[in-house]
Design a protein around this motif. Structure first.
Motif, PDB file in Angstrom:
ATOM      1  N   ARG A 348       0.824  -1.199   0.000  1.00  0.00           N
ATOM      2  CA  ARG A 348       0.000   0.000   0.000  1.00  0.00           C
ATOM      3  C   ARG A 348       0.870   1.266   0.000  1.00  0.00           C
ATOM      4  N   ASP A 349       1.970   1.237   0.742  1.00  0.00           N
ATOM      5  CA  ASP A 349       2.861   2.392   0.765  1.00  0.00           C
ATOM      6  C   ASP A 349       3.462   2.661  -0.610  1.00  0.00           C
ATOM      7  N   ALA A 350       3.717   1.585  -1.362  1.00  0.00           N
ATOM      8  CA  ALA A 350       4.374   1.736  -2.663  1.00  0.00           C
ATOM      9  C   ALA A 350       3.394   2.099  -3.770  1.00  0.00           C
ATOM     10  N   TRP A 351       2.240   1.449  -3.809  1.00  0.00           N
ATOM     11  CA  TRP A 351       1.335   1.578  -4.952  1.00  0.00           C
ATOM     12  C   TRP A 351       0.038   2.312  -4.617  1.00  0.00           C
ATOM     13  N   GLY A 352      -0.239   2.498  -3.349  1.00  0.00           N
ATOM     14  CA  GLY A 352      -1.491   3.150  -2.987  1.00  0.00           C
ATOM     15  C   GLY A 352      -2.714   2.292  -3.220  1.00  0.00           C
ATOM     16  N   VAL A 353      -2.517   0.999  -3.370  1.00  0.00           N
ATOM     17  CA  VAL A 353      -3.617   0.055  -3.580  1.00  0.00           C
ATOM     18  C   VAL A 353      -3.588  -0.957  -2.444  1.00  0.00           C
ATOM     19  N   LEU A 354      -4.752  -1.282  -1.924  1.00  0.00           N
ATOM     20  CA  LEU A 354      -4.842  -2.193  -0.787  1.00  0.00           C
ATOM     21  C   LEU A 354      -4.789  -3.645  -1.263  1.00  0.00           C
ATOM     22  N   LEU A 355      -3.842  -4.371  -0.752  1.00  0.00           N
ATOM     23  CA  LEU A 355      -3.717  -5.796  -1.035  1.00  0.00           C
ATOM     24  C   LEU A 355      -4.685  -6.551  -0.129  1.00  0.00           C
ATOM     25  N   ARG A 356      -5.648  -7.240  -0.758  1.00  0.00           N
ATOM     26  CA  ARG A 356      -6.753  -7.839  -0.002  1.00  0.00           C
ATOM     27  C   ARG A 356      -6.596  -9.356   0.101  1.00  0.00           C
ATOM     28  N   ASP A 357      -6.920  -9.874   1.263  1.00  0.00           N
ATOM     29  CA  ASP A 357      -6.784 -11.299   1.536  1.00  0.00           C
ATOM     30  C   ASP A 357      -8.091 -12.030   1.227  1.00  0.00           C
ATOM     31  N   GLY A 358      -7.991 -13.324   1.084  1.00  0.00           N
ATOM     32  CA  GLY A 358      -9.166 -14.167   0.886  1.00  0.00           C
ATOM     33  C   GLY A 358      -8.855 -15.587   1.298  1.00  0.00           C
ATOM     34  N   PHE A 359      -9.897 -16.383   1.429  1.00  0.00           N
ATOM     35  CA  PHE A 359      -9.731 -17.760   1.900  1.00  0.00           C
ATOM     36  C   PHE A 359     -10.632 -18.692   1.101  1.00  0.00           C
ATOM     37  N   GLY A 360     -10.054 -19.788   0.693  1.00  0.00           N
ATOM     38  CA  GLY A 360     -10.803 -20.850   0.025  1.00  0.00           C
ATOM     39  C   GLY A 360      -9.924 -22.082  -0.047  1.00  0.00           C
ATOM     40  N   GLN A 361     -10.411 -23.116  -0.683  1.00  0.00           N
ATOM     41  CA  GLN A 361      -9.678 -24.374  -0.761  1.00  0.00           C
ATOM     42  C   GLN A 361      -9.887 -25.011  -2.128  1.00  0.00           C
ATOM     43  N   THR A 362      -9.112 -26.063  -2.378  1.00  0.00           N
ATOM     44  CA  THR A 362      -9.364 -26.871  -3.569  1.00  0.00           C
ATOM     45  C   THR A 362     -10.797 -27.393  -3.549  1.00  0.00           C
ATOM     46  N   GLU A 363     -11.282 -27.708  -2.357  1.00  0.00           N
ATOM     47  CA  GLU A 363     -12.627 -28.269  -2.199  1.00  0.00           C
ATOM     48  C   GLU A 363     -13.738 -27.253  -2.440  1.00  0.00           C
ATOM     49  N   THR A 364     -13.400 -25.978  -2.497  1.00  0.00           N
ATOM     50  CA  THR A 364     -14.405 -24.930  -2.642  1.00  0.00           C
ATOM     51  C   THR A 364     -13.867 -23.848  -3.581  1.00  0.00           C
ATOM     52  N   THR A 365     -14.660 -22.799  -3.741  1.00  0.00           N
ATOM     53  CA  THR A 365     -14.164 -21.575  -4.361  1.00  0.00           C
ATOM     54  C   THR A 365     -13.849 -20.598  -3.229  1.00  0.00           C
ATOM     55  N   ALA A 366     -13.778 -19.300  -3.512  1.00  0.00           N
ATOM     56  CA  ALA A 366     -13.473 -18.319  -2.467  1.00  0.00           C
ATOM     57  C   ALA A 366     -14.637 -18.261  -1.476  1.00  0.00           C
ATOM     58  N   GLN A 367     -14.377 -18.585  -0.213  1.00  0.00           N
ATOM     59  CA  GLN A 367     -15.415 -18.633   0.828  1.00  0.00           C
ATOM     60  C   GLN A 367     -15.507 -17.331   1.616  1.00  0.00           C
ATOM     61  N   VAL A 368     -14.353 -16.831   2.016  1.00  0.00           N
ATOM     62  CA  VAL A 368     -14.251 -15.633   2.854  1.00  0.00           C
ATOM     63  C   VAL A 368     -13.272 -14.692   2.183  1.00  0.00           C
ATOM     64  N   GLY A 369     -13.551 -13.399   2.233  1.00  0.00           N
ATOM     65  CA  GLY A 369     -12.609 -12.482   1.611  1.00  0.00           C
ATOM     66  C   GLY A 369     -12.922 -11.036   1.896  1.00  0.00           C
ATOM     67  N   ASN A 370     -12.015 -10.207   1.436  1.00  0.00           N
ATOM     68  CA  ASN A 370     -12.180  -8.760   1.491  1.00  0.00           C
ATOM     69  C   ASN A 370     -12.450  -8.277   0.068  1.00  0.00           C
ATOM     70  N   PRO A 371     -13.707  -8.251  -0.367  1.00  0.00           N
ATOM     71  CA  PRO A 371     -13.996  -7.770  -1.717  1.00  0.00           C
ATOM     72  C   PRO A 371     -13.869  -6.247  -1.777  1.00  0.00           C
ATOM     73  N   PRO A 372     -13.810  -5.672  -2.964  1.00  0.00           N
ATOM     74  CA  PRO A 372     -13.716  -4.218  -3.070  1.00  0.00           C
ATOM     75  C   PRO A 372     -14.871  -3.530  -2.363  1.00  0.00           C
ATOM     76  N   GLY A 373     -14.540  -2.434  -1.685  1.00  0.00           N
ATOM     77  CA  GLY A 373     -15.587  -1.606  -1.105  1.00  0.00           C
ATOM     78  C   GLY A 373     -15.870  -1.819   0.350  1.00  0.00           C
ATOM     79  N   ILE A 374     -15.364  -2.908   0.959  1.00  0.00           N
ATOM     80  CA  ILE A 374     -15.613  -3.096   2.387  1.00  0.00           C
ATOM     81  C   ILE A 374     -14.394  -2.633   3.173  1.00  0.00           C
ATOM     82  N   GLU A 375     -14.622  -2.355   4.447  1.00  0.00           N
ATOM     83  CA  GLU A 375     -13.505  -1.988   5.321  1.00  0.00           C
ATOM     84  C   GLU A 375     -12.587  -3.191   5.484  1.00  0.00           C
ATOM     85  N   VAL A 376     -11.307  -2.974   5.322  1.00  0.00           N
ATOM     86  CA  VAL A 376     -10.336  -4.044   5.491  1.00  0.00           C
ATOM     87  C   VAL A 376      -9.678  -3.895   6.847  1.00  0.00           C
ATOM     88  N   ARG A 377      -9.785  -4.946   7.669  1.00  0.00           N
ATOM     89  CA  ARG A 377      -9.189  -4.944   9.004  1.00  0.00           C
ATOM     90  C   ARG A 377      -7.811  -5.609   8.941  1.00  0.00           C
TER      91      ARG A 377
END
Length: 594
Positions: A348-377
């Motif tokens: 973020r300091d370098a590019w001014g863009v927030l790097l967002r995390d997410g969680f999923g598995q081979t068994e699923t698609t993306a289950q939990v994440g920080n999509p655009p527009g929500i507060e990132v903790r």
């Protein structure tokens, strides 16, 4: 005959419109997660993503769908291939017709052993159109791994690069009946993939594809056990990756780059389904050996708007001065393992863009994440994504944990019909029963949830351990350690101790310019001690390479085993040969003792 054709067109039109309505709803509700969760779920009985979605969207569409850039060792461009949606639709029809002529039919298992080359995307689309079942595999697999996949996967056809054909010598002795197809070169007794480009005749599918027919079989990367064989359908992955599209924030016309090796589920996530669900361009940058600067040069030149990479890659990227590269980035995400907060801040300091995390598995698609527009903790994986409900379950009692801050295993209530959940583990009823016990799908990952729903990752159930009766999350300690400038990578495991049962030990890879010596060890231990509670203190460290799966995930199970061998295990802690040659304990620095 006309009635049959009319009926076929009717269900294809219904499937297309249903899928498009869901996709468009998610695009409209970018930044509005609550509104996005109300998207109309596609439930058509018949659905073939390649025929009913990709081909429909590709008709008359010359926008670039796939761009493959091959770099030399110095970062120069060897070749660059760009194909539009309409052209890929036509070419995959041709490949599907040729494969059908070779005997590939509905339900046949096709092992795909290709690097990031155009034939990979053509074959994936063609196999989907045929109703075949694809088994993606890494080009780095050993002959024994290939034999296992052919045998357990009941493979009928293999599509592989010519350079990899020799690895199938062990498979020949299995007595299995399969046909080999080689790409980019001849091989004795193997068909030539390039002959597909001369195939003539219009491709016609053999019939309707049921949405619940099997589509993909994935062997997991095996971070804690032997690989499992995960089955997905024409619904669970193509439709399921609408959640992944939403998490990344992809839009029509985006240029999306994902650093991921073929053969693993993340490649299908972000190099196939999610971008083309959105109508985005997939960009591939091939390097003989990963190097950050040539990749960043390519990103700037080709106008990348969204970028996904695993933490291993992000850790290497942040060693560069990212401000030197002007890239029109809008979306940055990481997946595969949790992102450490230090990396997020540096980006973020370098590019001014927030790097967002997410969680999923081979068994699923993306289950939990920080999509655009929500507060990132900081440190949080975010919130459940559209198509998923999350429950935290006590692994010992099976009771759902509801108190804010209480830890539990991340589980998906089966009654909620998780959008991208696998149909099961192929031919493994014991694992399947364990994974779905109590009416939940059990991920094997531990997290805690805040009062407003934000989920924070703790670790794999196998990786979380106790020290002096306190539960320790390796991820939390690792996140602190990599903030030290001398640390490039870290993995924390329990080290047997006669008093505390176990103590946290860190295996470290040093950053360039730092030596794996006592001075560095002293500095790292002091740094961690100042930032961690006493019961979480890293009391031992060792400089060593980290064992990883072929897909790049750290195998802490190997490090735990090494600790048992070195230090005797908790049942007899005095046994064992002693320390590693580059291992340091806090006792080595007596002046630092409290």
């Amino acid at each position: 005959m006309a009635d049959s054709a009319d009926q076929e067109f009717a269900y294809q039109e219904f499937a297309y419109q249903e899928f498009k309505a869901a996709r468009d709803h998610l695009l409209r509700h970018r930044g509005d997660l609550d509104g996005a969760r109300d998207f109309p779920r596609p439930r058509a009985e018949h659905f073939n993503w390649a025929l009913d979605w990709f081909d429909r969207e590709a008709a008359g569409n010359d926008a670039v769908a796939l761009r493959v850039v091959d770099l030399d060792t110095d970062g120069g461009v060897l070749r660059e291939t760009a194909l539009g949606f309409a052209e890929l639709s036509r070419r995959s029809d041709q490949v599907a017709g040729w494969l059908a002529a070779q005997g590939v039919g509905r339900g046949d298992r096709v092992l795909l052993l290709l690097g990031n080359r155009v034939a990979l995307w053509e074959t994936m689309l063609a196999a989907i159109k045929l109703g075949a079942v694809v088994i993606p595999a890494s080009t780095l697999l050993s002959p024994e791994d290939l034999a296992d996949r052919v045998a357990r996967g009941a493979v009928r056809f293999v599509v592989a690069e010519a350079a990899l054909v020799g690895g199938f010598a062990a498979v020949d002795g299995l007595g299995t009946d399969w046909t080999g197809i080689t790409v980019d070169g001849p091989a004795e007794h193997w068909l030539r993939y390039e002959d597909a480009y001369a195939h003539e005749g219009e491709f016609r599918p053999s019939g309707a594809t049921r949405a619940d027919d099997p589509l993909l079989l994935y062997f997991t990367s095996g971070t804690t056990s032997s690989p499992k064989l995960v089955q997905h359908t024409h619904r669970s992955y193509p439709v399921g990756h609408l959640s992944t599209m939403y998490w990344i924030g992809l839009r029509p016309g985006d240029v999306h780059l994902n650093v991921s090796s073929p053969g693993w589920a993340k490649h299908a996530w972000s190099n196939f389904f999610a971008p083309w669900n959105a109508g985005a361009e997939i960009l591939i940058v091939n390097q003989p050996r990963f190097a950050a600067r040539p990749l960043l040069d390519a990103m700037a030149r080709l106008g990348v708007t969204s970028f996904c990479a695993p933490p291993t890659v992000w850790r290497m990227l942040v060693l560069e001065d990212l401000t030197r590269w002007k890239v029109p980035l809008r979306e940055l995400v990481g997946a595969g393992e949790p992102l450490n907060p230090e990396i997020i801040e540096r980006v973020r300091d370098a590019w001014g863009v927030l790097l967002r995390d997410g969680f999923g598995q081979t068994e699923t698609t993306a289950q939990v994440g920080n999509p655009p527009g929500i507060e990132v903790r900081p440190g949080s994986m975010g919130l459940p994504l559209p198509g998923y409900e999350i429950a935290l379950v006590d692994p010992l009692t099976g009771v759902v944990v509801t108190e804010p801050g209480a830890e539990g295993e991340i589980c998906l209530p089966l009654a909620s019909e998780p959008l991208g959940l696998m149909t099961g583990y192929q031919d493994d009823p014991e694992r399947q029963a364990e994974a779905t016990a109590g009416g939940f799908y059990h991920t094997g990952d531990v997290a805690f949830r805040e009062a407003d729903g934000y989920v924070t990752y703790v670790g794999r159930t196998d990786d979380v351990f106790k020290s002096s009766d306190y539960r320790i999350s390796p991820f939390e300690l690792e996140s602190v350690l990599i903030e030290h400038p001398a640390v490039a990578e870290a993995a924390v495991v329990p080290s047997p101790d006669p008093v505390r049962l176990s103590v946290p030990k860190a295996y470290l890879v040093t950053a360039p310019g730092h030596e794996p010596d006592a001075e560095t060890a002293r500095s790292v231990l002091e740094f961690a001690r100042a930032r961690l509670a006493p019961y979480k203190r890293v009391r031992r460290l060792e400089f060593a390479a980290l064992p990883k799966t072929v897909s790049g995930k750290i195998r802490r199970v190997e490090l735990r085993g090494r600790e048992h061998d070195l230090h005797g295990g908790p049942e007899a802690p005095a046994r064992g040969p002693g320390r590693g040659t580059t291992e340091f304990w806090e006792e080595d620095f007596p002046r630092e003792q409290p």
